[in-house]
Design an enzyme around this catalytic site. Structure first.
Site, PDB file in Angstrom:
ATOM      1  N   HIS A   1       0.855  -1.185   0.000  1.00 38.05           N
ATOM      2  CA  HIS A   1       0.000   0.000   0.000  1.00 38.05           C
ATOM      3  C   HIS A   1       0.890   1.232   0.000  1.00 38.05           C
ATOM      4  CE1 HIS A   1      -3.381   2.646   0.710  1.00 38.05           C
ATOM      5  NE2 HIS A   1      -2.577   3.304   1.516  1.00 38.05           N
TER       6      HIS A   1
ATOM      7  N   ASP B   1     -15.773   1.688   6.617  1.00 35.31           N
ATOM      8  CA  ASP B   1     -14.755   2.612   6.113  1.00 35.31           C
ATOM      9  C   ASP B   1     -15.312   3.461   4.973  1.00 35.31           C
ATOM     10  OD1 ASP B   1     -12.004   3.666   5.538  1.00 35.31           O
ATOM     11  OD2 ASP B   1     -12.392   2.595   3.671  1.00 35.31           O
TER      12      ASP B   1
ATOM     13  N   ARG C   1     -15.649  11.834   6.609  1.00 39.53           N
ATOM     14  CA  ARG C   1     -14.390  12.521   6.943  1.00 39.53           C
ATOM     15  C   ARG C   1     -14.040  13.542   5.876  1.00 39.53           C
ATOM     16  NH1 ARG C   1     -10.350   7.944   7.071  1.00 39.53           N
ATOM     17  NH2 ARG C   1      -8.841   9.581   7.460  1.00 39.53           N
TER      18      ARG C   1
ATOM     19  N   SER D   1      -8.466   3.112   8.459  1.00 43.24           N
ATOM     20  CA  SER D   1      -9.045   3.105   7.121  1.00 43.24           C
ATOM     21  C   SER D   1      -8.181   2.291   6.155  1.00 43.24           C
ATOM     22  CB  SER D   1      -9.188   4.550   6.634  1.00 43.24           C
ATOM     23  OG  SER D   1      -9.502   4.598   5.276  1.00 43.24           O
TER      24      SER D   1
ATOM     25  N   LYS E   1      -8.844  -2.217   5.104  1.00 42.86           N
ATOM     26  CA  LYS E   1      -8.999  -2.708   3.723  1.00 42.86           C
ATOM     27  C   LYS E   1      -7.910  -3.714   3.367  1.00 42.86           C
ATOM     28  CE  LYS E   1      -9.528   1.570   2.680  1.00 42.86           C
ATOM     29  NZ  LYS E   1      -9.644   2.912   2.190  1.00 42.86           N
TER      30      LYS E   1
HETATM   31  N1  URA Z   1      -6.433   6.352   2.142  1.00 40.76           N
HETATM   32  C1  URA Z   1      -7.428   5.660   2.751  1.00 40.76           C
HETATM   33  O1  URA Z   1      -7.870   4.635   2.258  1.00 40.76           O
HETATM   34  N2  URA Z   1      -7.913   6.135   3.902  1.00 40.76           N
HETATM   35  C2  URA Z   1      -7.442   7.261   4.495  1.00 40.76           C
HETATM   36  O2  URA Z   1      -7.918   7.620   5.552  1.00 40.76           O
HETATM   37  C3  URA Z   1      -6.412   7.960   3.856  1.00 40.76           C
HETATM   38  C4  URA Z   1      -5.919   7.486   2.681  1.00 40.76           C
END
Ligand code: URA
Length: 410
Positions: A82, A161, A168, A183, A187
């Site tokens: 990621h 999320d 957010r 978040s 995932k």
């Molecule tokens: N990417 C995400 O998936 N979530 C966040 O909070 C920030 C970047």
């Protein structure tokens, strides 16, 4: 449990216990905690932060709001990467097929671009026919067959999320470390990984402007990932100039294809290999060979075909999206390039239509910049410094002007 009391406790800086966090997230997912209460909660977390234990509980609660991949007993190692996002960051397009070359499985769930950083899904969609909306069943079948899938978050993966991120975004609570950690990791944990490498960026074109901020985020993610049984490693990279020499969806795909053909910019290739090494069982030399001998490109071709894309487009990608106006940008003076400001280039590319400011906005695949110079290179006044791809001459001129404001030659 009583939602306002949980918000109140967080507002007053108390540490919430796991059951309170779990209750709150679950009730939010089901619609029993309305958006205004979750917004207040997010703002309380923004100001008060969360302990490592609370962050783990929040991540788990978000993960458990949906489904996760279940791999068969016989599955090989499952790995992923990621990135916190950067201008010109097309690493995933090369890395996912590369990691599958040594037999690992790569279930890469990616996002769309928001702000100045482009999203992997937008780039993939510049390949004609490419479908990022795979169901989990489709992804699983594809991974069993070719070892890799690149997809968006489905409605059943971490729905808490999805809902929370949307809130957010409009309540100024995106830049909260525990909320970001939960978040991102919820995932990634839904992928049921063995190994994860995180590429945390800092600098002008990144979310985190300083290395110190990046390390705080990276270490928090490493702790949570490892505590959940995923071997999590973190690399930190400066994002002061764009990655590679192209910024813009299709232009970046063309550059990723060049890298998969053993070429492309050196910084991109090195970044891909550095990240791959962290989660691969292969040595660097072997990984480089997969890029040089066409093995990784073949895997990318299979990936494109499996997801409905036109694999023949790979061989003529510069013809697939051609912007109406392509202008060369001449160097304003002779000397050595000392700055190609990533944020400025990202904003200029956004102005051309390569990015979006709201999640539902479309992107223009053809526009952006390529042939960008790298810091340390010599340029000669009047010679071509970079190219801008635009929808009109007016937009090209504006983008050129913005680009040059982010450039220093000494
Ligand atoms: N990417 C995400 O998936 N979530 C966040 O909070 C920030 C970047």
């Amino acid at each position: 449990m009583h939602a306002p009391s949980i918000i109140e406790r967080k507002r007053d800086g108390k540490e919430l216990d796991e059951s309170e966090i779990r209750f709150f997230v679950r009730a939010f997912t089901l619609g029993d905690v309305p958006d205004y209460q979750m917004s207040a909660f997010a703002m309380a977390v923004y100001f008060r932060g969360m302990s490592p234990g609370e962050t783990v509980a929040l991540t788990l609660a978000m993960l458990d709001s949906g489904v996760r991949f279940t791999w068969p007993e016989s599955a090989p190692r499952v790995v992923d990467k990621h990135s916190t996002g950067g201008v010109g960051d097309k690493v995933s397009l090369v890395l996912a097929p590369l990691l599958a070359c040594d037999g690992s499985w790569v279930p890469m769930i990616s996002g769309r671009g928001l702000g100045i950083t482009g999203g992997t899904l937008d780039k993939l969609e510049s390949i004609p026919g490419f479908r990022v909306g795979l169901s989990m069943e489709e992804a699983l079948a594809q991974i069993e067959r070719i070892g890799v899938a690149m997809m968006g978050q489905t409605s059943s993966i971490c729905p808490a999320d999805r809902k929370l991120y949307a809130l957010r975004d409009v309540t100024a609570t995106v830049p909260s470390r525990p909320l970001i950690v939960a978040s991102i990791l919820s995932k990634k944990l839904a992928e049921s990984l063995d190994d994860l490498v995180l590429d945390v960026k800092y600098g002008s074109g990144a979310f985190m402007k300083t290395r110190e901020e990046a390390v705080l985020l990276g270490e928090a993610m490493r702790e949570v990932g490892n505590s959940m049984g995923v071997v999590t490693r973190v690399l930190y990279h400066a994002m002061d100039e764009p990655t590679g020499r192209a910024v813009g969806n299709a232009l970046e795909v063309a550059e990723a294809i060049a890298c998969l053909q053993g070429g492309g910019p050196e910084d991109l290739r090195n970044l891909v290999l550095d990240l791959a090494l962290e989660v691969s069982r292969s040595e660097r030399k072997q990984l480089a060979e997969y890029l040089d001998d066409g093995t990784a490109l073949l895997r990318f071709r299979e990936l494109v075909e499996a997801q409905g894309g036109d694999a023949t487009a790979i061989d003529r990608f510069d013809e697939v999206h051609v912007a109406p106006v392509i202008r060369e940008i001449p160097a304003p003076m002779s000397g050595v390039v000392t700055r190609v400001d990533a944020e400025t280039v990202g904003r200029a590319a956004n102005g051309l239509g390569a990015g979006r400011s709201r999640a539902e906005d479309p992107v223009d695949h053809a526009v952006g910049f390529d042939c960008l110079p790298k810091v340390g290179e010599e340029v000669v006044a009047g010679e071509t410094l970079a190219r801008v791809h635009a929808r009109s001459t007016k937009e090209a001129s504006e983008a050129m002007e913005r680009f040059l404001a982010g450039l220093s030659v000494e």
